[in-house]
Structure formats: structure tokens, C-alpha cells
Design an enzyme around this catalytic site. Structure first.
Site, mmCIF file in Angstrom:
data_model
loop_
_atom_site.group_PDB
_atom_site.id
_atom_site.type_symbol
_atom_site.label_atom_id
_atom_site.label_comp_id
_atom_site.label_asym_id
_atom_site.label_seq_id
_atom_site.Cartn_x
_atom_site.Cartn_y
_atom_site.Cartn_z
ATOM 1 N N SER A 254 104.723 42.835 -32.054
ATOM 2 C CA SER A 254 103.477 43.581 -31.878
ATOM 3 C C SER A 254 102.690 43.508 -33.180
ATOM 4 O O SER A 254 103.142 42.908 -34.161
ATOM 5 C CB SER A 254 103.789 45.036 -31.548
ATOM 6 O OG SER A 254 104.258 45.683 -32.717
ATOM 7 N N LYS A 255 101.547 44.166 -33.165
ATOM 8 C CA LYS A 255 100.661 44.158 -34.348
ATOM 9 C C LYS A 255 101.381 44.580 -35.625
ATOM 10 O O LYS A 255 101.026 44.135 -36.706
ATOM 11 C CB LYS A 255 99.481 45.109 -34.114
ATOM 12 C CG LYS A 255 98.497 44.583 -33.096
ATOM 13 C CD LYS A 255 97.075 44.641 -33.645
ATOM 14 C CE LYS A 255 96.086 43.942 -32.736
ATOM 15 N NZ LYS A 255 95.784 44.729 -31.531
ATOM 16 N N ARG A 256 102.389 45.447 -35.465
ATOM 17 C CA ARG A 256 103.114 45.887 -36.656
ATOM 18 C C ARG A 256 103.722 44.716 -37.421
ATOM 19 O O ARG A 256 103.990 44.802 -38.608
ATOM 20 C CB ARG A 256 104.269 46.823 -36.245
ATOM 21 C CG ARG A 256 103.853 48.242 -36.016
ATOM 22 C CD ARG A 256 105.039 49.065 -35.584
ATOM 23 N NE ARG A 256 105.594 48.589 -34.332
ATOM 24 C CZ ARG A 256 106.833 48.213 -34.146
ATOM 25 N NH1 ARG A 256 107.685 48.244 -35.129
ATOM 26 N NH2 ARG A 256 107.248 47.799 -32.965
ATOM 27 N N HIS A 257 103.975 43.617 -36.717
ATOM 28 C CA HIS A 257 104.610 42.469 -37.353
ATOM 29 C C HIS A 257 103.595 41.493 -37.919
ATOM 30 O O HIS A 257 103.936 40.406 -38.346
ATOM 31 C CB HIS A 257 105.523 41.751 -36.353
ATOM 32 C CG HIS A 257 106.580 42.640 -35.774
ATOM 33 N ND1 HIS A 257 106.493 43.141 -34.506
ATOM 34 C CD2 HIS A 257 107.720 43.125 -36.315
ATOM 35 C CE1 HIS A 257 107.563 43.904 -34.266
ATOM 36 N NE2 HIS A 257 108.313 43.908 -35.347
ATOM 37 N N GLY A 258 102.316 41.853 -37.908
ATOM 38 C CA GLY A 258 101.287 40.944 -38.433
ATOM 39 C C GLY A 258 100.448 40.408 -37.292
ATOM 40 O O GLY A 258 100.413 41.007 -36.211
#
Ligand code: GLU
Length: 492
Positions: A254-258
Site C-alpha cells: 500500500s501507499k505506506r510502502h512508497g
């Protein structure tokens, strides 16, 4: 003759093309090409609130950027078009009629409110929430009359009460679902639009899709879809559910991973070839050692048999490494064409560039080709070529300080450089060799402070190339300024 393989990628245009979607598209594409089949692109845009034309355009753009050309679909059409679900509503209506007439589907008038209350009750008593079949028991003629009288309704599929439904998955093997756990799901909403499960099955059947390759987050839909195929009297396609993609912390990517969209990777300066190669490895492997594949090799080697059941982990460091490999392999001209826009974008140069400036920027970029892993790092590598002065970083400051012990020597070097007519890397090298022979100084003792003064850094590509590209005037000015900063005044 064996039947022709037909696969499809069926994105919902509700945002960018994401890494997971691109990987699903790629597996379909590779399978189609490997099997001499047909790759269909179908836009599932029946969610009127969330679908946008802008998103369709981005998805088409990103698929093309990745080199995944479709054989049937938007822009090119094909024998089973149109390829936008909102343009196929008549077909869904016709199939809905068919199911209603045969008693395989029924009108449901339960309000959202009532359903929600029942759902809450089920949850509170620890039961799996499931449609309770209230409207299933209605008399069809009565139900039809209520519809004609204008009462709002949805249409639900009748799921068999007993028995089980089996997915014979090409990747995961057999999976058995008890029909009793599946509920009579909605085919057509109150606004008359079909649900995903309904439209997808109607289209997959109408478009003669032979293999459905998609993310394993759809596994729970598949038994529901199989029952619908059966109700429609259509032959089942083969199913292959590809594993999900996790971030490095083993949670769903997800966005948390970039960056998660293909477009964002393109903007950062990843090559399409890198993305295709890397995406192919998310769940598929040819063997346990080969990681680099040309697109042609991927087509030649791809098979569903080698797709794993287990989740794939997205590893940004590996992606960057791979991009560095492919950047190094780029022909100089292509490298320059891709690199220079990043220099402009970073504000180091401004459009319009003269031919001469463009060629110079290309040479600057080429100088660090070996070091660039992603193009958006390029400005950082070449920053000191731009502007008149440089700021010294700490390591460079230490190197420059070494000049203090050899003030006369550096003054002489400055003098030599000022007098040098051919300020080319060859001319500079020749001058420097003679200077070293004459003064008996060690190469490093001379070059480290020099490099620090002209680049502001302790490391750089070959100093003679750097000096040549900086140009005589700037190089000499920077050397003088650097020496002055450690108390050596060249005018003394
Ligand atoms: N539109 C669906 C999605 O984007 C397609 C799923 C499928 O391949 O059936 O998730």
C-alpha cells in the site's frame, strides 16, 4: 484444432494503474503472447461514482508505457466490443431477463436499512451475515407487479441451498466451497446498473474468455461467478488466481510502502523494461537464479505452472538495482534522451536549451551513467556542474584542507591550469602528468584537494573529464576560491 486462448485484463477505472493491477495485466499479457492467444482489455466502469475518464486514460497510457499492447479493447475495438461495460448495458439487461424468466434470479425489495439491521443482528449473535432470502420466497408474479408499480428493487441470484462449488485453479489447485455459505448476491442494483460479479461473468462469457487470471483477492468471488456461469448455461473458463503482493513488512502493498502506481515509478525515472521484468518476478520465477529477462524471454518462458501460491514481497532495493543494470545497458543516445529532462525538471537547467547546452548536459549525464540507479537521482550526482560556485561538503572540506601544507604547489597548479590552452581531458591529463613529474608530488595529494575545490565533494567521476566539462573559466575560479577558503591566496 485446439481452441484459441483468450485472456483479459479488466481494470476498474477508479484511479491509477497500480503495481498489483499491472502485475495481473502482465501475467495475462505474457500468457496470451506465449500461447499465441488474444489479450483483451475491458474497462469495468459500472461504478458510476468512482469511475473517471481520466483514470481510463491513465490506465491505457501506463499499459502502453509498459509495452503491453492489447489485441481487443479501447481505441482499437474488436469482434466482441464494445469494451467499456457502461456501453454494454443492453446485454446485461438481456441476461438479467433470462435469469429472471428461468427462475435463477429474483427481484428483491428489502431496503438497505432493513438489510443493515439484519446484518448487525447476525454479527451480534456471532453468525455470518448473509441475505436471509426474504424476497426469494415471494411469488414471482406478485414481485413483477411490484416492479411494474415502480417499487425500487435489486435483482439477486439464487444460490443453490445445498451442494458445493469447486474451483479447479491452475495455480492453487482444487478449492471447495459449500454453497450454503454463499448468499444470494446482487446482480443488478437499484439504479439498474450491474454489479461487478454479474457484468464480469456476462462479459467473460460473451467475450469467450478461456482463462481468467487475476489476483487471489478475487477467490471469494469465483464460486459465486461459477454458479452464475452455470445459471447462464455458459461453459466455465479456467481460473488462475495469482498471489498477492506484500510490502517488506509482510502486509499488503500500500501507499505506506512508497509509490504504488506505475505512473509514479515512471515519473521517478524507472525504465519500462525494468518495471516489466520486476513485475514478472512478483509471484513468478523461471528458476531460482535468473532475475534478468528481456520482454521476449519473459514471453518465451512464462507459464502459469511456475506462478507461486505464496504472496510475493515487493523489494524496492531490488527494483532499484535492476533499474541500474538496465540504465547501464542503455545506448548513450537513449540514456541522454531520458536523463536530460530530469536535469531540467530539477531546475538545474532551463528550457529552452540551445543545441550546445543540450549536448553539454548529455555529456554531463553520461559521466555518471554507471552510478545512476533511478533517473531522479541524477540531479544529485551532477549538481556541481551547474552554477558558478560550489558548496563544500564536510568530506570535501577535509580534503581541501590538505592543500594548506602545499600552498606553493597549488598556486603553481592554478597557474598551469590558467595557462593551459587545450582544456580537454587529454590536455589536462598531459599537463598534470608533466606537473607531477616535475614536482614529484603524489597524484592523490594533488587531485584530492583539486577535486574538492571544483566539485565540493570528495568523490567524483574522473577529474579530467569533470574539469573539461566544467570549462576552464569555472574550474579555475573554483580552484582559486577553494584555495582562498583555506588561506591560500593565488595572487600572493
Ligand atoms: N474490475 C475488477 C477489478 O479491477 C476485475 C476483476 C477480475 O479480473 O475479474 O478488480
Amino acid at each position: 484444432m485446439t481452441e484459441q486462448i483468450r485472456v483479459r485484463f479488466a481494470p476498474s477505472p477508479t484511479g491509477h494503474l497500480h503495481i498489483g493491477g499491472a502485475r495481473t495485466a502482465l501475467f495475462n499479457y505474457l500468457y496470451a503472447r506465449r500461447q499465441n492467444g488474444v489479450f483483451v482489455l475491458r474497462i469495468e466502469d459500472t461504478d458510476a461514482e468512482r469511475s473517471t475518464d481520466e483514470s481510463v486514460q491513465m490506465i491505457l497510457h501506463d499499459l502502453k508505457w509498459l509495452g503491453m499492447t492489447w489485441d481487443e479493447g479501447p481505441e482499437i475495438g474488436g469482434p466482441f466490443g464494445p469494451y467499456f461495460q457502461t456501453q454494454r448495458l443492453d446485454l446485461y439487461r438481456e441476461k438479467l431477463e433470462f435469469l429472471l424468466e428461468r427462475g435463477s434470479a429474483y427481484y428483491c425489495f428489502c431496503s438497505a436499512d432493513t438489510l443493515e439491521k439484519k446484518r448487525e443482528l447476525a454479527m451480534a449473535t456471532g453468525q455470518q451475515p448473509k441475505y436471509d432470502g426474504t424476497c426469494r420466497r415471494l411469488n414471482p408474479a406478485e414481485a413483477k407487479a411490484r416492479v411494474q408499480a415502480g417499487e425500487p428493487y435489486v435483482v439477486r441470484l439464487k444460490i443453490p441451498d445445498a451442494g458445493s462449488t469447486i474451483i479447479d485453479d491452475k495455480i492453487r489447485g482444487k478449492m471447495v466451497f459449500e454453497n450454503s455459505v454463499l448468499d444470494d448476491y446482487v446482480l443488478s442494483r437499484t439504479n439498474g446498473l450491474p454489479t461487478y460479479n454479474f457484468a464480469a461473468v456476462v462479459d467473460d462469457a460473451a467475450m469467450k474468455i478461456t482463462h481468467i487470471i487475476r489476483g487471489d483477492d478475487h477467490i471469494s468471488n469465483t464460486p459465486r461467478q461459477i454458479i452464475l456461469y452455470q445459471a447462464l448455461g455458459e461453459a466455465l473458463p479456467a481460473f488462475a488466481h495469482v498471489p498477492m503482493i506484500l510490502g517488506s513488512d509482510k502486509t499488503r502493498l500500500s501507499k505506506r510502502h512508497g509509490a504504488t502506481s506505475v505512473g509514479a515509478y515512471a515519473d521517478e525515472g524507472f525504465l519500462p523494461h525494468t518495471m516489466v521484468n520486476y513485475l514478472a518476478l512478483l509471484g513468478w520465477a523461471f528458476d531460482d537464479k535468473t532475475t534478468l529477462f528481456t520482454p521476449a524471454q519473459l514471453i518465451e518462458k512464462f507459464s502459469l505452472k511456475k506462478v507461486s501460491k505464496n504472496p510475493a514481497v515487493f523489494d524496492p532495493a531490488k527494483l532499484q538495482w535492476m533499474n541500474g543494470v538496465y540504465i547501464r545497458q542503455l545506448p548513450a543516445e537513449e540514456y541522454v534522451a531520458r536523463a536530460v529532462p530530469f536535469i531540467i525538471q530539477a531546475g538545474l537547467l532551463h528550457e529552452p536549451l540551445s543545441e550546445e547546452q543540450r549536448a553539454w548536459a548529455g555529456r554531463v549525464a553520461l559521466l555518471v551513467k554507471e552510478h545512476v540507479k533511478v533517473f531522479n537521482e541524477l540531479p544529485r550526482h551532477v549538481q556541481y556542474f551547474f552554477g558558478e560556485t560550489v558548496e563544500l561538503d564536510d568530506a570535501a572540506g577535509e580534503k581541501l584542507a590538505l592543500a594548506k601544507e602545499r600552498a606553493e604547489l597549488f598556486k603553481a597548479l592554478h597557474q598551469k591550469m590558467s595557462m593551459l590552452e587545450s582544456f580537454t581531458h587529454a590536455g589536462l591529463e598531459e599537463m598534470m602528468k608533466a606537473f607531477i613529474a616535475e614536482t614529484q608530488v603524489k597524484f592523490g595529494d594533488l587531485v584530492h584537494p583539486l577535486r574538492a575545490a571544483v566539485t565540493g565533494r570528495a568523490n567524483s567521476p574522473g577529474i579530467f573529464e569533470v574539469l573539461e566539462l566544467l570549462g576552464k573559466e569555472r574550474a579555475i575560479k573554483r580552484l582559486a576560491a577553494g584555495l582562498a577558503s583555506v588561506g591560500i591566496n593565488i595572487a600572493d
